[in-house]
Design a protein around this motif. Structure first.
Motif, short mmCIF file in Angstrom:
data_model
loop_
_atom_site.label_atom_id
_atom_site.label_comp_id
_atom_site.label_asym_id
_atom_site.label_seq_id
_atom_site.Cartn_x
_atom_site.Cartn_y
_atom_site.Cartn_z
N GLU A 24 0.86 -1.09 -0.09
CA GLU A 24 0.27 0.07 0.01
C GLU A 24 0.83 1.34 0.00
O GLU A 24 1.58 1.35 0.82
N LEU A 25 0.74 2.01 -1.02
CA LEU A 25 1.47 3.50 -0.99
C LEU A 25 0.99 4.38 0.05
O LEU A 25 -0.14 4.41 0.36
N GLY A 26 1.59 5.43 0.36
CA GLY A 26 1.21 6.37 1.27
C GLY A 26 1.98 6.61 2.50
O GLY A 26 1.83 7.30 3.36
N GLY A 27 2.82 5.52 2.74
CA GLY A 27 3.62 5.89 4.07
C GLY A 27 2.50 5.77 5.42
O GLY A 27 1.50 5.12 5.54
N ARG A 28 3.10 6.63 6.24
CA ARG A 28 2.33 6.87 7.57
C ARG A 28 0.78 7.39 7.28
O ARG A 28 -0.07 6.81 7.91
N VAL A 29 0.56 8.05 6.37
CA VAL A 29 -0.64 8.65 5.87
C VAL A 29 -1.69 7.37 5.85
O VAL A 29 -2.70 7.52 6.07
N ALA A 30 -1.27 6.20 5.08
CA ALA A 30 -2.03 5.16 4.78
C ALA A 30 -2.63 4.54 6.09
O ALA A 30 -3.40 3.91 6.02
N ARG A 31 -1.61 4.65 7.04
CA ARG A 31 -2.32 4.22 8.47
C ARG A 31 -3.10 5.18 9.23
O ARG A 31 -4.13 4.97 9.40
N GLU A 32 -2.59 6.38 9.15
CA GLU A 32 -3.12 7.44 10.11
C GLU A 32 -4.39 7.94 9.39
O GLU A 32 -5.27 8.23 10.22
N CYS A 33 -4.76 7.83 8.37
CA CYS A 33 -6.01 8.11 7.52
C CYS A 33 -7.16 7.17 8.04
O CYS A 33 -8.40 7.59 7.93
N ARG A 34 -6.91 6.09 8.66
CA ARG A 34 -7.84 4.97 9.13
C ARG A 34 -8.15 5.47 10.63
O ARG A 34 -9.13 4.95 11.35
N LEU A 35 -7.66 6.34 11.29
CA LEU A 35 -7.76 6.83 12.67
C LEU A 35 -9.16 7.66 12.69
O LEU A 35 -9.46 8.41 11.79
N PRO A 36 -9.77 7.74 13.70
CA PRO A 36 -10.95 8.66 13.86
C PRO A 36 -10.64 10.08 13.47
O PRO A 36 -9.77 10.55 14.26
N GLY A 37 -11.41 10.83 12.66
CA GLY A 37 -11.21 12.17 12.38
C GLY A 37 -10.42 12.36 11.27
O GLY A 37 -10.12 13.45 11.16
N LEU A 38 -9.50 11.43 10.89
CA LEU A 38 -8.51 11.72 9.97
C LEU A 38 -8.72 11.01 8.64
O LEU A 38 -7.64 11.10 7.78
N ALA A 39 -9.74 10.84 8.18
CA ALA A 39 -10.21 10.30 6.84
C ALA A 39 -9.69 10.99 5.65
O ALA A 39 -9.31 10.53 4.76
N ALA A 40 -9.88 12.52 6.03
CA ALA A 40 -9.61 13.45 4.78
C ALA A 40 -8.17 13.41 4.43
O ALA A 40 -7.89 13.65 3.22
N TRP A 41 -7.40 13.03 5.23
CA TRP A 41 -5.78 12.76 4.94
C TRP A 41 -5.70 11.79 3.86
O TRP A 41 -4.48 11.93 2.82
N GLY A 42 -6.49 10.72 3.73
CA GLY A 42 -6.45 9.78 2.41
C GLY A 42 -6.62 10.27 1.38
O GLY A 42 -6.11 9.88 0.39
N ARG A 43 -7.31 11.54 1.40
CA ARG A 43 -7.32 12.27 -0.09
C ARG A 43 -6.20 12.67 -0.75
O ARG A 43 -6.25 12.51 -1.93
N VAL A 44 -5.31 13.14 -0.07
CA VAL A 44 -4.10 13.61 -0.51
C VAL A 44 -3.51 12.52 -1.21
O VAL A 44 -2.83 12.54 -2.02
N ARG A 45 -3.52 11.20 -0.35
CA ARG A 45 -2.62 10.11 -0.69
C ARG A 45 -3.30 9.53 -2.14
O ARG A 45 -2.51 9.20 -3.02
N ASP A 46 -4.57 9.65 -2.13
CA ASP A 46 -5.28 8.98 -3.25
C ASP A 46 -5.05 10.13 -4.56
O ASP A 46 -4.81 9.26 -5.44
N TYR A 47 -4.99 11.23 -4.22
CA TYR A 47 -4.86 12.12 -5.40
C TYR A 47 -3.37 11.73 -5.98
O TYR A 47 -3.30 11.79 -7.31
N ARG A 48 -2.38 11.64 -5.02
CA ARG A 48 -0.98 11.45 -5.75
C ARG A 48 -0.84 10.21 -6.18
O ARG A 48 -0.34 9.84 -7.04
#
Length: 109
Positions: A25-49
């Motif tokens: 899975e690409l995205g480093g820490r963001v790939a894991r952190e976006c699964r935490l409560p309230g941080l789902a929006a962080w995944g959009r940056v990863r998905d865009y890249r």
């Protein structure tokens, strides 16, 4: 996702980019952190890249790669400029040698 962002920006500038990801899975820490409560929006940056770099013919992604920063530091020497991003560090090196065969090594269990 520092590695994805760097790959995207370097790809836009016309460089040949090889992105080595230790996992699947690409995205480093963001790939894991976006699964935490309230941080789902962080995944959009990863998905865009991921979407943008996936369209670039000059950006190659190597998933499940066993290549590490230590490998590069200890002699797996690609040609040209090398930028290494991991969760905590950034390195910039210039060398000549085995590019891109050193990236195609895969992890063994």
């Amino acid at each position: 996702p520092a590695g994805l962002s760097a790959a995207h920006k370097l790809g836009l500038r016309g460089y040949e980019v090889a992105l080595a990801e230790a996992g699947t899975e690409l995205g480093g820490r963001v790939a894991r952190e976006c699964r935490l409560p309230g941080l789902a929006a962080w995944g959009r940056v990863r998905d865009y890249r991921i979407g943008q770099t996936g369209k670039m013919t000059n950006v190659n992604v190597y998933r499940s790669s066993a290549l590490t920063a230590d490998d590069i530091m200890n002699g797996a020497r690609p040609s040209g400029h090398v930028a290494i991003y991991d969760d905590d560090h950034y390195y910039m090196i210039t060398w000549a040698a085995c590019w891109p065969s050193c990236l195609s090594r895969t992890a063994t269990a």
